[in-house]
Design a protein around this motif. Structure first.
Motif, PDB file in Angstrom:
ATOM      1  N   ILE A  61      -6.756 -76.561 -22.258  1.00 20.64           N
ATOM      2  CA  ILE A  61      -8.103 -76.882 -22.731  1.00 20.64           C
ATOM      3  C   ILE A  61      -8.027 -77.763 -23.979  1.00 20.64           C
ATOM      4  N   ASP A  62      -8.697 -78.895 -23.933  1.00 24.61           N
ATOM      5  CA  ASP A  62      -8.757 -79.809 -25.066  1.00 24.61           C
ATOM      6  C   ASP A  62     -10.126 -80.480 -25.097  1.00 24.61           C
ATOM      7  N   ILE A  63     -10.312 -81.414 -26.020  1.00 24.77           N
ATOM      8  CA  ILE A  63     -11.614 -82.070 -26.175  1.00 24.77           C
ATOM      9  C   ILE A  63     -11.997 -82.827 -24.909  1.00 24.77           C
ATOM     10  N   ALA A  64     -11.032 -83.492 -24.281  1.00 24.02           N
ATOM     11  CA  ALA A  64     -11.336 -84.279 -23.071  1.00 24.02           C
ATOM     12  C   ALA A  64     -11.855 -83.375 -21.954  1.00 24.02           C
ATOM     13  N   MET A  65     -11.226 -82.213 -21.764  1.00 24.22           N
ATOM     14  CA  MET A  65     -11.675 -81.292 -20.731  1.00 24.22           C
ATOM     15  C   MET A  65     -13.051 -80.738 -21.064  1.00 24.22           C
ATOM     16  N   LEU A  66     -13.255 -80.327 -22.304  1.00 24.67           N
ATOM     17  CA  LEU A  66     -14.537 -79.745 -22.691  1.00 24.67           C
ATOM     18  C   LEU A  66     -15.662 -80.764 -22.564  1.00 24.67           C
ATOM     19  N   ARG A  67     -15.389 -82.012 -22.939  1.00 21.76           N
ATOM     20  CA  ARG A  67     -16.404 -83.058 -22.815  1.00 21.76           C
ATOM     21  C   ARG A  67     -16.754 -83.279 -21.353  1.00 21.76           C
ATOM     22  N   TRP A  68     -15.734 -83.276 -20.484  1.00 25.26           N
ATOM     23  CA  TRP A  68     -15.976 -83.489 -19.063  1.00 25.26           C
ATOM     24  C   TRP A  68     -16.760 -82.307 -18.469  1.00 25.26           C
ATOM     25  N   ILE A  69     -16.381 -81.091 -18.822  1.00 23.48           N
ATOM     26  CA  ILE A  69     -17.110 -79.913 -18.340  1.00 23.48           C
ATOM     27  C   ILE A  69     -18.557 -79.959 -18.811  1.00 23.48           C
ATOM     28  N   GLY A  70     -18.773 -80.379 -20.064  1.00 24.28           N
ATOM     29  CA  GLY A  70     -20.127 -80.494 -20.571  1.00 24.28           C
ATOM     30  C   GLY A  70     -20.958 -81.476 -19.759  1.00 24.28           C
ATOM     31  N   GLY A  71     -20.359 -82.616 -19.416  1.00 19.07           N
ATOM     32  CA  GLY A  71     -21.055 -83.592 -18.586  1.00 19.07           C
ATOM     33  C   GLY A  71     -21.341 -83.054 -17.197  1.00 19.07           C
ATOM     34  N   LEU A  72     -20.404 -82.292 -16.662  1.00 19.08           N
ATOM     35  CA  LEU A  72     -20.601 -81.676 -15.347  1.00 19.08           C
ATOM     36  C   LEU A  72     -21.785 -80.721 -15.367  1.00 19.08           C
ATOM     37  N   LEU A  73     -21.850 -79.874 -16.381  1.00 18.89           N
ATOM     38  CA  LEU A  73     -22.928 -78.890 -16.476  1.00 18.89           C
ATOM     39  C   LEU A  73     -24.290 -79.567 -16.643  1.00 18.89           C
ATOM     40  N   MET A  74     -24.323 -80.688 -17.335  1.00 17.85           N
ATOM     41  CA  MET A  74     -25.581 -81.409 -17.516  1.00 17.85           C
ATOM     42  C   MET A  74     -26.097 -81.967 -16.191  1.00 17.85           C
ATOM     43  N   ASN A  75     -25.214 -82.124 -15.224  1.00 19.19           N
ATOM     44  CA  ASN A  75     -25.604 -82.654 -13.920  1.00 19.19           C
ATOM     45  C   ASN A  75     -25.909 -81.552 -12.907  1.00 19.19           C
ATOM     46  N   CYS A  76     -25.915 -80.311 -13.336  1.00 16.83           N
ATOM     47  CA  CYS A  76     -26.162 -79.192 -12.421  1.00 16.83           C
ATOM     48  C   CYS A  76     -27.646 -78.864 -12.310  1.00 16.83           C
ATOM     49  N   THR A  77     -28.460 -79.889 -12.118  1.00 16.89           N
ATOM     50  CA  THR A  77     -29.892 -79.709 -11.892  1.00 16.89           C
ATOM     51  C   THR A  77     -30.228 -80.250 -10.503  1.00 16.89           C
TER      52      THR A  77
END
Length: 420
Positions: A82-98
Motif C-alpha cells: 500500500i502506497d500513495i499511488a494505490m490509495l489514489r487509484w482506489i480513491g478514484g475507483l470508489l468515486m466511480n461507484c455510482t
C-alpha cells in the motif's frame, strides 16, 4: 512522419501496424527480446466487447470487503504494497461507484471495444492472420439468483449500445457448452454474447509484428527505455540503453509502466498495475473442455479454448509491481476450472502472471497528451487490452495522421480526468 512507439505489447504493435499502413516511418522500442512477452503473453484469450464492464460499480465497496474475507477471493490487496499511488487509484475507483458513472463508463468502454472487434475482423480478413482464433461468442455463467438479477442492468446497457446478447437458461448453456454438463447443478443461467471472440494474444502480437516489419516497421528489442527528454511543450527524444532515439511523434504504450516514465515530466497518469494470473493447460478430454470461452462470475475466472490448450485466467491483486507467482491465486483458478469443466491436465499447466494497467473508471487513455504536442497516449486498458487493441491502435494512428477517427474519442483522452 517518423513515429516512435514505446512498447511492443499488443497495444504498441497494433499501433505500429496502423501507422505503417498510413505511410509513416515507425520504430518500436521494447526491453524484451520479442513482441508480446509481458502482459500480452498469457492473458485470458478473450476478445470480449460485450463483457467490457468497469470494475467501479454500485455496491463494489461492500462486495470487495466480502470477497476479501473469503479464501478464493477474486480480489486481493497486499498490505505491504500500500502506497500513495494505490490509495489514489482506489480513491478514484470508489468515486466511480455510482449508477451514473457506471452507465457512462460502460457505454464508452462498449463503444471502443465494439469498434476494436470490427477493426480486428477487418485486419484478419486483410492479412489472413491466424492465432488460435474462434468466433463462437462468450457465456457469462451465473451461479446465484443475485447474479442473474444484476445481469438485467447490464442487459439494459447492452441494448442501449446495440450489442447483441441473450439471457440463457441452463439447458441452453449446455447446448453450446456440453462440457459443462457435469456442473449443471451449480448453474442458474448465463448471459450469451454472440459477438465476442477468443484467440491467443501473444501469437497474434508476434505474427502482426512480423507483418509490420514487412511494411517497414523497425523493432528495437532488448532496449531499455530510461527516460523521455522534453522541452516545455514537446518530446525531444527517448533515452535508452542503446542511445538516444528521436522522432517527430511519440506513442506511450507501456501499459502499467507508462506512469513511471511520465512522472518525471510532471504528468500523472491515473494508471495502476492490477496483477492477474493464468494457467495454460493441455486439453486431455475435448468432451469436458470449453467449446469457446466462458466466464465464471462467482470467482471472476475466464476459461478459453486455444487450439489444443485451455487458458484459465483471472483474479485481481493490488500489490504494486510484484511479479511473484503465488500458490493461493493458482488454487482459485484450479478450483473454478475443476468445478465447471475438468478436461485438462492441471498438473502440466504453465502458471503465469502479468500486470494489467487499470484506470479508475475502466476506460483506457487513448489520444493526445495534454502537455506535449507530439506525445500520444495509448495505455490503461486494464483486462481489456486484447479486446481494445486494434481499435485504440487505429484511433491513435488516425489522430497522428490528422484524420478523424470513425468513432467519438474526446471522452477517451486523459483530459476527462481534469473535466471530472
Amino acid at each position: 512522419m517518423k513515429v516512435i512507439v514505446l512498447g511492443a505489447g499488443v497495444i504498441g504493435v497494433t499501433t505500429a501496424w496502423y501507422l505503417a499502413k498510413l505511410g509513416h516511418e515507425v520504430e518500436v522500442i521494447d526491453r524484451q527480446p520479442a513482441a508480446g512477452l509481458e502482459t500480452s503473453f498469457a492473458n485470458a484469450g478473450q476478445v470480449s466487447p460485450g463483457y467490457s464492464t468497469p470494475w467501479a460499480a454500485p455496491g463494489l465497496p461492500f462486495k470487495a470487503l466480502k470477497w476479501m474475507l473469503g479464501k478464493h477471493s477474486p480480489l486481493v490487496v497486499r498490505p505491504g504494497a500500500i502506497d500513495i499511488a494505490m490509495l489514489r487509484w482506489i480513491g478514484g475507483l470508489l468515486m466511480n461507484c455510482t449508477e451514473h458513472a457506471y452507465d457512462v463508463n460502460k457505454s464508452r468502454m462498449l463503444r471502443i471495444a465494439e469498434y476494436s472487434r470490427d477493426c480486428l475482423t477487418d485486419l484478419r480478413d486483410e492479412t489472413g492472420i491466424t492465432y488460435d482464433d474462434r468466433q463462437k461468442g462468450l457465456i457469462q455463467l451465473f451461479r446465484t439468483e443475485a447474479q442473474l438479477d444484476h445481469a438485467q442492468e447490464d442487459m439494459r446497457l447492452l441494448s442501449d449500445s446495440g450489442v447483441a446478447h441473450e439471457l440463457f437458461s441452463v439447458e441452453k448453456i449446455l447446448e453450446r457448452e456440453p462440457g459443462l454438463s457435469g456442473a449443471k447443478h451449480l448453474l442458474k443461467g448465463g448471459l450469451y454474447l454472440p459477438g465476442d471472440e477468443s484467440g491467443d494474444a501473444h501469437m497474434f502480437t508476434q505474427r502482426l509484428a512480423q507483418k509490420a516489419e514487412e511494411l517497414g516497421v523497425t523493432f528495437r528489442y532488448e532496449t531499455t527505455i530510461e527516460a523521455l527528454d522534453a522541452s516545455a511543450d514537446s518530446i525531444l527524444g527517448v533515452r535508452t540503453s542503446a542511445g538516444r532515439i528521436t522522432g517527430d511523434a511519440y506513442v506511450m504504450a507501456l501499459g502499467s509502466y507508462s506512469p513511471l516514465l511520465m512522472r518525471p515530466l510532471g504528468v500523472r497518469l491515473p494508471v495502476y498495475p492490477v496483477k492477474g494470473y493464468s494457467l495454460t493447460v493441455p486439453m486431455t478430454d475435448e468432451a469436458r473442455a470449453p467449446v469457446s470461452t466462458v466466464n465464471d462470475e462467482t470467482y471472476k475466472v475466464a476459461m478459453t479454448r486455444l487450439g489444443d490448450r485451455i487458458r484459465i485466467g483471472g483474479t485481481a491483486e493490488l500489490g504494486g509491481f510484484d511479479l511473484r507467482l503465488r500458490r493461493d491465486r493458482r488454487a482459485t483458478l484450479e478450483l473454478s476450472f475443476s468445478e465447471l469443466y475438468g478436461g485438462g491436465d492441471l498438473s502440466q499447466a504453465t502458471y503465469w502472471t502479468g500486470l494489467r494497467p487499470n484506470t479508475p473508471d475502466g476506460t483506457p487513455i487513448v489520444g493526445a497528451s495534454k502537455k506535449f504536442s507530439n506525445l500520444w497516449l495509448n495505455t490503461g486498458h486494464g483486462t481489456l487490452g486484447w479486446t481494445m487493441a486494434c481499435g485504440s491502435g487505429r484511433i491513435v494512428s488516425d489522430l497522428i495522421h490528422g484524420r478523424k477517427p470513425n468513432i467519438p474519442v474526446l471522452d477517451l483522452s486523459v483530459d476527462r480526468y481534469d473535466r471530472s
